[in-house]
Motif scaffolding. Structure first.
Motif, PDB file in Angstrom:
ATOM      1  N   LEU A  52       0.847  -1.200   0.000  1.00 21.80           N
ATOM      2  CA  LEU A  52       0.000   0.000   0.000  1.00 21.80           C
ATOM      3  C   LEU A  52       0.881   1.249   0.000  1.00 21.80           C
ATOM      4  O   LEU A  52       0.634   2.193  -0.768  1.00 21.80           O
ATOM      5  CB  LEU A  52      -0.919  -0.009   1.217  1.00 21.80           C
ATOM      6  N   PHE A  53       1.923   1.247   0.840  1.00 16.10           N
ATOM      7  CA  PHE A  53       2.777   2.432   0.912  1.00 16.10           C
ATOM      8  C   PHE A  53       3.673   2.567  -0.313  1.00 16.10           C
ATOM      9  O   PHE A  53       4.168   3.653  -0.593  1.00 16.10           O
ATOM     10  CB  PHE A  53       3.623   2.396   2.191  1.00 16.10           C
ATOM     11  N   TYR A  54       3.867   1.475  -1.044  1.00 18.30           N
ATOM     12  CA  TYR A  54       4.614   1.586  -2.304  1.00 18.30           C
ATOM     13  C   TYR A  54       3.824   2.456  -3.280  1.00 18.30           C
ATOM     14  O   TYR A  54       4.369   3.345  -3.934  1.00 18.30           O
ATOM     15  CB  TYR A  54       4.880   0.208  -2.916  1.00 18.30           C
ATOM     16  N   LYS A  59      -0.853   8.630   3.504  1.00 19.48           N
ATOM     17  CA  LYS A  59      -2.279   8.301   3.498  1.00 19.48           C
ATOM     18  C   LYS A  59      -3.085   9.247   2.615  1.00 19.48           C
ATOM     19  O   LYS A  59      -4.008   8.823   1.910  1.00 19.48           O
ATOM     20  CB  LYS A  59      -2.812   8.327   4.932  1.00 19.48           C
ATOM     21  N   SER A  60      -2.738  10.519   2.615  1.00 13.04           N
ATOM     22  CA  SER A  60      -3.510  11.489   1.823  1.00 13.04           C
ATOM     23  C   SER A  60      -3.423  11.223   0.331  1.00 13.04           C
ATOM     24  O   SER A  60      -4.291  11.650  -0.441  1.00 13.04           O
ATOM     25  CB  SER A  60      -3.037  12.914   2.131  1.00 13.04           C
ATOM     26  N   ASP A  61      -2.382  10.483  -0.091  1.00 14.83           N
ATOM     27  CA  ASP A  61      -2.266  10.134  -1.514  1.00 14.83           C
ATOM     28  C   ASP A  61      -3.445   9.274  -1.971  1.00 14.83           C
ATOM     29  O   ASP A  61      -3.826   9.314  -3.149  1.00 14.83           O
ATOM     30  CB  ASP A  61      -0.963   9.379  -1.779  1.00 14.83           C
ATOM     31  N   LEU A  62      -4.002   8.504  -1.063  1.00  9.58           N
ATOM     32  CA  LEU A  62      -5.178   7.686  -1.391  1.00  9.58           C
ATOM     33  C   LEU A  62      -6.358   8.593  -1.754  1.00  9.58           C
ATOM     34  O   LEU A  62      -7.062   8.339  -2.738  1.00  9.58           O
ATOM     35  CB  LEU A  62      -5.557   6.801  -0.211  1.00  9.58           C
ATOM     36  N   ALA A  65      -5.795  10.268  -5.132  1.00  7.99           N
ATOM     37  CA  ALA A  65      -6.012   9.338  -6.241  1.00  7.99           C
ATOM     38  C   ALA A  65      -7.490   9.079  -6.470  1.00  7.99           C
ATOM     39  O   ALA A  65      -7.958   9.014  -7.618  1.00  7.99           O
ATOM     40  CB  ALA A  65      -5.285   8.021  -5.976  1.00  7.99           C
ATOM     41  N   LEU A  66      -8.257   8.940  -5.410  1.00  4.93           N
ATOM     42  CA  LEU A  66      -9.701   8.730  -5.549  1.00  4.93           C
ATOM     43  C   LEU A  66     -10.356   9.929  -6.221  1.00  4.93           C
ATOM     44  O   LEU A  66     -11.217   9.768  -7.093  1.00  4.93           O
ATOM     45  CB  LEU A  66     -10.332   8.476  -4.178  1.00  4.93           C
ATOM     46  N   MET A  67      -9.959  11.129  -5.819  1.00  8.71           N
ATOM     47  CA  MET A  67     -10.535  12.329  -6.418  1.00  8.71           C
ATOM     48  C   MET A  67     -10.175  12.428  -7.900  1.00  8.71           C
ATOM     49  O   MET A  67     -10.992  12.807  -8.735  1.00  8.71           O
ATOM     50  CB  MET A  67     -10.018  13.586  -5.700  1.00  8.71           C
ATOM     51  N   ALA A  68      -8.932  12.104  -8.220  1.00  6.37           N
ATOM     52  CA  ALA A  68      -8.444  12.277  -9.589  1.00  6.37           C
ATOM     53  C   ALA A  68      -8.980  11.216 -10.544  1.00  6.37           C
ATOM     54  O   ALA A  68      -9.194  11.495 -11.725  1.00  6.37           O
ATOM     55  CB  ALA A  68      -6.916  12.250  -9.601  1.00  6.37           C
TER      56      ALA A  68
END
Length: 208
Positions: A52-54, A59-62, A65-68
């Motif tokens: 997951l961290f790769y 955490k905010s990257d999740l 990515a969902l928004m984008a």
């Protein structure tokens, strides 16, 4: 223990990144971003936490990515949606194209509205989405009624329409949370006809 080296180490059920985003989407919608741990997301996705961290180092990257990746595709196909001489049909067409209340992704139906209050990245995405939708709606209206030269009136109608459908989507979410029936789509259609009538009135005045 084998160390995760890169994206080639995938869950046997499918692409690990997709599985992680699927789980993050469901869990953040249910518990909120703050209440959802990366450990819980990894467990739900069936992947190692290191993987997951790769893909998502913080955490905010999740959320980014969902928004984008999981909002409705923009821009809208304004040529297809525009019905010459029928701005109400054009407006209703944008509503159907977006499908805000029933969009398959809960990113739009739940997460976007919930997390915008506390996450600048979500607010920025929401603002970008809203601005793009207003722009595309105005383009549809111009193509429906090309004789209207009043750009400000077109812009005002587009802004009012986007505000109405956003409000309706929020109301649907609240109704779902409380187990109440949603408002009828006919209410939004009535707004579309009212906005269309105001534009037709402008056309009549210009023609007189």
């Amino acid at each position: 223990m084998k160390t995760v080296q890169g994206p080639e180490i995938l869950d046997t059920r499918g692409d690990a990144r997709t599985l992680i985003l699927d789980s993050a989407e469901d869990l953040i919608a249910e518990h909120g971003f703050k209440g959802t741990s990366t450990a819980l997301i990894a467990k739900s996705a069936g992947v190692a936490k290191g993987l997951l961290f790769y893909y998502f180092p913080v955490k905010s990257d999740l959320l980014v990515a969902l928004m984008a990746e999981r909002l409705p595709a923009m821009p809208l196909d304004t040529d297809r949606l525009a019905i010459p001489g029928d701005p109400a049909a054009g407006l209703i067409g944008t509503l159907d194209a977006l499908n805000l209340s029933d969009h398959k992704s809960i990113v739009l139906r739940v997460i976007l509205w919930r997390e915008a209050d506390t996450h600048p990245t979500v607010r920025a995405q929401l603002r970008k989405f809203q601005t793009g939708l207003e722009r595309d709606t105005a383009a549809v209206l111009r193509k429906c009624l090309p004789d209207i030269a009043d750009a400000e009136r077109i812009k005002a109608c587009a802004t009012a329409w986007v505000s109405a459908i956003f409000s309706s989507a929020t109301d649907d979410r609240l109704s779902d949370l409380d187990g109440l029936p949603r408002r009828s789509k006919e209410q939004l259609k009535a707004i579309a006809f009212a906005l269309a009538a105001s534009l037709r009135g402008a056309t009549a005045v210009l023609a007189s």
